[in-house]
Write an enzyme that holds these catalytic residues in place. Structure first.
Site, short mmCIF file in Angstrom:
data_model
loop_
_atom_site.label_atom_id
_atom_site.label_comp_id
_atom_site.label_asym_id
_atom_site.label_seq_id
_atom_site.Cartn_x
_atom_site.Cartn_y
_atom_site.Cartn_z
CD GLU A 28 6.98 2.86 -4.61
OE1 GLU A 28 7.47 2.47 -3.53
OE2 GLU A 28 7.61 3.56 -5.41
CG HIS B 146 12.93 -4.33 -3.05
ND1 HIS B 146 12.35 -4.87 -4.18
CD2 HIS B 146 12.51 -3.04 -2.98
CE1 HIS B 146 11.61 -3.93 -4.77
NE2 HIS B 146 11.68 -2.82 -4.06
NE ARG C 270 9.30 -2.81 -0.52
CZ ARG C 270 9.96 -1.66 -0.68
NH1 ARG C 270 11.04 -1.41 0.04
NH2 ARG C 270 9.55 -0.76 -1.54
CG HIS D 227 15.40 -2.47 -0.30
ND1 HIS D 227 16.07 -1.97 -1.40
CD2 HIS D 227 14.33 -1.63 -0.11
CE1 HIS D 227 15.44 -0.90 -1.86
NE2 HIS D 227 14.40 -0.65 -1.08
NE ARG E 237 11.93 1.35 3.84
CZ ARG E 237 12.02 1.68 2.55
NH1 ARG E 237 11.71 2.90 2.15
NH2 ARG E 237 12.45 0.81 1.66
C1 SIN Z 1 11.32 0.68 -4.82
O1 SIN Z 1 11.37 1.57 -5.64
O2 SIN Z 1 10.80 -0.41 -5.01
C2 SIN Z 1 11.95 0.90 -3.50
C3 SIN Z 1 11.30 2.01 -2.81
C4 SIN Z 1 11.59 1.91 -1.37
O3 SIN Z 1 12.31 1.01 -0.94
O4 SIN Z 1 11.06 2.74 -0.63
#
Ligand code: SIN
Length: 502
Positions: A96, A215, A261, A320, A355
């Protein structure tokens, strides 16, 4: 998780819905970040966490949480969570954004949250020391001599009910964040800042309230809440384009779609503002496999008539996760005595201004255990009779129109990009909505949190992490302070703004 650790001490869990439903944790798609691979390390995970947080992460907390991550994954495995495994039995790791390693453990692709919750709930249901009061909602804390001694609850099943006070020897707020204070959110509908708000109204210190994470890839399909298209899709190689077929992230950041993000969210927001529909394209990298590897995404697409194997998914930046929240120390204690906090309602210092993906569930687990250790040491191990509650008629529920207005104000003026004029206008509107709805305590919990977010955003005259001020676009070098406010402080700021425009 905390209640299981406290067993056999008697614990009452207050839950507005059937346990686990309506909870953000159960909706988490990504998974839990943990250095499970021998080539990875807790130090590297901590360094990524500190870097993503843009100067305001507490490095001691980052070390603590990342070092404990592995033990919690093993514990959840022992409790029955069916993490995805390779043929060799190793944990399958997703990549991620802003992680320097593929270190997110997952379950059935995008089912981590619901599967983890299911295994914990099963254990809770078979633990006799835990009583779950479902369809009840916490409204207020009772404080005496600076110590929390009780929680007022109301019925959450739609009936009007007079509050009932529950008294206990320790209170743990294991609550959600504030996403639902925004009109565009990925959070379950009931998550509207009430837990932070009730603690703030009782006098607890709130920290980093301005840091709300948006998000980048909530599905823009007209659903409220907006379904999430997990970041793990971009980890697999999915790309972001707009309706002109332009892949815009490459020009913005060297990591393109896997940039931090906040950067991706602002890029998506800019595309939406410019009228160029941003989209997530999984076709080349996943094709039909998206349907089996990411069943929650596939289901949301199917509900909305989108075939992700054939067409890109329209996306928008949506509220989010709240990095800010009730200030806690390294033992999970709030500034009020006898009060512990874990989960999104807490602000432990792990997340800073931004975060790192999949650190949310991890922090909740680590601090649930830390809080349970503190509570076990502070309260006697006694037994207790079951609680029986018959709610009487009374109380004032929140007005859905007032909530809708509050959410519009937050999205329009306290969203991805902010400025003084918008924030001041939001404070005036929040004050007016609050004045018109004074008798609804649940609404006051929402306006308390909305006031804290907005006043903190106004006070922070710089841009940092998820907090972006168009009138103060630079990050102040060396200014790594965390903002600390009580609700009274925030109301003083709000009152000044309201009086200045009379
Ligand atoms: C996601 O799966 O994109 C969200 C994961 C997160 O917010 O930690």
């Amino acid at each position: 998780y905390a209640a299981l650790h406290l067993s056999p001490r008697p614990v009452v869990i207050i839950s507005p819905e059937s346990l686990g439903e309506g909870a953000s944790s159960a909706w988490a798609q990504g998974g839990i970040a943990a250095a499970m691979d021998t080539a990875d390390s807790a130090q590297s995970h901590a360094a990524d966490t500190v870097k993503a947080g843009d100067g305001t992460v507490d490095p001691k907390i980052a070390d603590l949480v990342t070092q404990e991550a592995r033990a919690h994954i093993l514990n959840l495995t022992a409790l029955g969570t069916p993490f995805d495994r390779t043929e060799n039995g190793d944990y399958v790791m997703s990549r991620e954004a802003a992680h320097s390693f593929a270190r997110v453990v997952r379950v059935k692709g995008d089912q981590a949250g619901s599967e983890i919750m299911a295994s914990l709930i099963e254990r809770v249901r078979e633990t006799p020391s835990i009583q779950v009061l479902e369809a009840t909602m916490a409204l207020d804390l009772e404080v005496s001599d600076g110590r929390v001694i009780g929680v007022a609850i109301e019925s959450a099943n739609g009936q009007r009910s007079a509050p009932v006070m529950l008294r206990g020897s320790a209170v743990l707020l294991a609550g959600g964040g504030s996403g639902g204070l925004y009109a565009l959110t990925t959070n379950p509908p009931r998550i509207r800042g009430q837990v932070i708000g009730l603690a703030a109204r009782a006098g607890a210190e709130i920290v980093d309230a301005e840091f709300v994470q948006f998000h980048p890839t909530a599905m823009d399909v007209g659903e409220d809440p907006a379904p999430l298209a997990t970041e793990a899709l971009r980890g697999e190689g999915a790309i972001l384009t707009n309706d002109q077929g332009e892949r815009f992230m490459q020009a913005i950041h060297p990591d393109a779609e896997l940039a931090p993000r906040d950067i991706v969210a602002r890029a998506i927001f800019a595309q939406s503002q410019a009228g160029r529909r941003p989209m997530l394209d999984t076709r080349d990298v996943l094709g039909e496999a998206v349907k089996t590897q990411f069943p929650a995404v596939a289901e949301a697409c199917a509900r909305n008539g989108i075939d992700p194997a054939l067409e890109p998914i329209p996306v928008a930046a949506a509220a989010h996760y709240h990095m800010g929240g009730i200030a806690t120390d390294a033992e999970g204690r709030a500034s009020l005595g006898n009060l512990w906090v874990c989960g999104e309602a807490a602000s432990t210092g792990l997340h800073g201004a931004n975060r790192l993906a999949s650190n949310g569930l991890l922090e909740a687990l680590v601090f649930a255990r830390i809080c349970s250790v503190g509570i076990a040491a502070a309260v006697p191990a006694t037994s207790a009779a079951l609680i029986k509650i018959a709610f009487e008629d009374g109380g004032t529920p929140s007005d859905p129109e007032a909530i809708a207005e509050l959410r519009q104000v937050m999205t329009a003026n306290v969203g991805v990009v902010r400025d003084a004029a918008g924030l001041e206008s939001a404070l005036r509107k929040i004050a007016a909505l609050e004045a018109a709805n004074k008798s609804s305590v649940s609404f006051l919990n929402m306006t308390a949190t909305a006031t804290l977010i907005t006043a903190s955003a106004l006070a922070r005259e710089e841009s940092r992490g998820a907090h972006c001020r168009s009138d103060f676009p630079d990050t102040l070098p060396g200014d790594t302070r965390r903002s600390r406010l009580t609700l009274n402080d925030a109301i003083i700021i709000r009152t000044k703004i309201c009086e200045a425009t009379r």
